[in-house]
Design a protein around this motif. Sequence first.
Motif, PDB file in Angstrom:
ATOM      1  N   PRO A 159      93.288 -65.888 -30.998  1.00 39.00           N
ATOM      2  CA  PRO A 159      94.536 -65.532 -31.285  1.00 39.00           C
ATOM      3  C   PRO A 159      94.885 -63.894 -31.727  1.00 39.00           C
ATOM      4  CG  PRO A 159      93.367 -66.610 -33.314  1.00 39.00           C
ATOM      5  CD  PRO A 159      92.543 -66.543 -31.877  1.00 39.00           C
ATOM      6  N   ASP A 160      93.890 -63.282 -32.034  1.00 34.00           N
ATOM      7  CA  ASP A 160      94.054 -61.936 -32.402  1.00 34.00           C
ATOM      8  C   ASP A 160      94.071 -60.875 -30.844  1.00 34.00           C
ATOM      9  OD1 ASP A 160      91.278 -62.584 -31.818  1.00 34.00           O
ATOM     10  OD2 ASP A 160      90.494 -60.830 -33.028  1.00 34.00           O
ATOM     11  N   VAL A 161      93.689 -61.678 -29.963  1.00 32.33           N
ATOM     12  CA  VAL A 161      93.611 -60.680 -28.640  1.00 32.33           C
ATOM     13  C   VAL A 161      94.768 -60.870 -28.096  1.00 32.33           C
ATOM     14  CG1 VAL A 161      92.531 -60.402 -26.499  1.00 32.33           C
ATOM     15  CG2 VAL A 161      90.996 -61.343 -28.342  1.00 32.33           C
ATOM     16  N   ASP A 180      98.092 -56.453 -34.014  1.00 37.67           N
ATOM     17  CA  ASP A 180      98.243 -55.980 -35.234  1.00 37.67           C
ATOM     18  C   ASP A 180      97.369 -54.467 -35.546  1.00 37.67           C
ATOM     19  OD1 ASP A 180      99.601 -58.134 -35.991  1.00 37.67           O
ATOM     20  OD2 ASP A 180      97.695 -59.324 -36.479  1.00 37.67           O
ATOM     21  N   GLY A 181      97.659 -53.718 -34.462  1.00 39.59           N
ATOM     22  CA  GLY A 181      96.989 -52.357 -34.799  1.00 39.59           C
ATOM     23  C   GLY A 181      95.585 -52.229 -34.665  1.00 39.59           C
ATOM     24  N   LYS A 182      94.574 -53.460 -34.379  1.00 44.27           N
ATOM     25  CA  LYS A 182      93.151 -53.374 -34.277  1.00 44.27           C
ATOM     26  C   LYS A 182      92.690 -52.390 -33.201  1.00 44.27           C
ATOM     27  CE  LYS A 182      89.208 -56.394 -34.394  1.00 44.27           C
ATOM     28  NZ  LYS A 182      88.770 -57.617 -34.703  1.00 44.27           N
ATOM     29  N   SER A 183      91.754 -51.600 -33.476  1.00 48.69           N
ATOM     30  CA  SER A 183      91.218 -50.858 -32.446  1.00 48.69           C
ATOM     31  C   SER A 183      90.686 -51.651 -31.212  1.00 48.69           C
ATOM     32  CB  SER A 183      90.142 -49.953 -32.977  1.00 48.69           C
ATOM     33  OG  SER A 183      90.546 -48.989 -34.088  1.00 48.69           O
ATOM     34  N   PRO A 184      90.969 -51.255 -29.856  1.00 47.69           N
ATOM     35  CA  PRO A 184      90.449 -51.740 -28.831  1.00 47.69           C
ATOM     36  C   PRO A 184      88.782 -51.776 -28.741  1.00 47.69           C
ATOM     37  CG  PRO A 184      91.971 -50.272 -28.006  1.00 47.69           C
ATOM     38  CD  PRO A 184      91.756 -49.883 -29.640  1.00 47.69           C
TER      39      PRO A 184
END
Length: 692
Positions: free
Chosen positions: A158-160, A123-127
Amino acid sequence: MSYKVETDRFLKDLEKVAEVRAEVSTSLGRMAQTIEQAESQGKQTSGGLGLEREIEDIKIASKNLSKGVFRLMVLGDMKRGKSTFLNALIGENLLPSDVNPCTALLTVLRYGLEKKVTVHFKDGKSPKQLDFKSFKQDYTIDPAEAKRLEQEKKQAFPDVDYAVVEYPLPLLEKGVEIVDSPGLNDTEARNELSLGYINNCHAILFVLRASQPCTLGERRYLENYIKGRGLSVFFLVNAWDQVRESLIDPDDTQELQEAEGRLRQVFKANLAEYCVVDGYDIYDERVFEVSAIKALRRRMKDASASLEGTGFTEFMGALNTFLTKERAISEIRQARTLARQTSHRVCEAIERRIPLLDQDVKELKERINSVEPEFNKLTKIGDEFKQEIKAIRDHKARGIADSFRTYVLNLGNTFETDFMRYQPDLRFGDFIDQGKRQRFEAGLKQAFEQYINDKFSAWTLTAEQEMNAAFTQLAKSAATYGASYTKVTDKITEKLTGKKISADNTTLPEDNSPAWANWAMGLVSLASGNIAGAALMGAGFDWKNILLNLIAVIGISVTVSTVFGIILGPITLALVGLGVGLFQADQARKELVKAAKKELVKYLPQVADQQWQPIHDAVKECFDVYEKEVSDRINDDIKSRQAELDNLLQQKESREINYKTELERLKKIESDVSSESQTIEGVYQNFLSAVG
């Protein structure tokens, strides 16, 4: 042979491959630069030769080679020692080796000057960057918690999306990238995710364990996701040293030989079919008995220690042969084909241009007009091929969708026999206990999910074989249409120059074949990718990833949940009504399956109808993408040939062309491009000799 010697040889061979890649990439780059400069100079002389597509293709190929890696994917069930194996390969206890599969991240191990980990999110979250200690700490959870999450079909993170581990390891520096995947006992969704990455890897390292030979889960995975898909798989039977430890008398040589012999028979019976290439049995080149923990312990003490007796030296030798010979040769051969076809195209255009330089405008116009019928023939040939693609597309899309419908509707015929082997060890007394019923239903649902997914996977293999046959047919048609196309372009040259073109017996068939046909036949690939999901160099057209991505959205997992939700109610009533607690377990299982079948067959027509259109569209999309690329390439070729003549005419109408100067310029372009092609040919032939 010591591990150090084997590793040193492997690294030297990888370094040689990297050097060859660099040499070919540099030559392709110079070839592109020469043609690009020539096209620019043509604006002030006799006009461009219409080689924009050739410039673009060569630049892409050069870039792909310069950044090329061999990507290996490590697969295996939980507690098979995947991470221990990788740590032994690295020589450091780097990756978490005690992580439950539910918490394991898909991890990419690649070269980096500094040791670091980057976790990529959805979902576009910064690494996020972190050190190894934090990586192990943050992405490891208690096994009991992991078990609970697995039962609830939840992911720990779940977000990874995936993690990238960078490490200054010589093996990675020489162009190897390793993908450590989640365990096979994870959710079906994760298994399918791994399958998506499998298509982007050159080889699979499938880790098994000697103490648990070929479990049902492993056999399911191999059957569903590996069998018949043309993948290159190395099987690593880990913990082989524990065979001795399991004996009553570890020092009894005869008992050890017998135990190892029985194990080898089991593994060969289950793995032999995955070790056949073009009809040849290569089992001994693909299955290796290893001890990862023993190898890791030795390497932790001494990085150059001998790993004799751990299986690593034998495995590294086979992997070396596969990567630095089989895969590398295929890769360089494609670049060589592209260079030869480009050189042929440039020479062809220049040989047409030179006789036209001293013609006046009127005569040139007449000659250009005289070849208009031939250009119409080129368009017609292209249209005929595109129509064939569309005809095969429509036939296959409907046929494959119909086959799915028929397949689904027939599931009821064999359900009772098929489903029996999926049922877990359910305690039917738990069904009567309201407090334990949820656990009973969860186990039953998991069994049903496995059944549906296995059935669906079996069907997808059939669909894939149909697609393979279709694109094989199209490749043959591309060769036929390409040959007809070349005859017409030769005729154009003859009419323009007044010279008969004689056959050249020194060239390869693909040299004279138009570039679009070589692409359509898969002789030239310009695909590249990374672990984020793009295609790797392989066939000219990567239809497998397109089909995989599109079929993934047809909602099979939703179908499983929906179907099970619908049939569970009637099953529950049936079992309660039968007083299942009074039945023997076997009888209860039979009654359960009968009740499930009765409800399932009611719902199958709806499933078949709902999924027909998505499958039809997914298959159609594969051919549409292929047809568009073929169409674009044919159109570009025709337009470039027309532009080649129009450019000359425009220049003649606007300025006086110095014949001698332009002749020298064109001959130098031809010589320079041919020279680079010959350089690549020499590099290719030398590489063949070196690895032969």
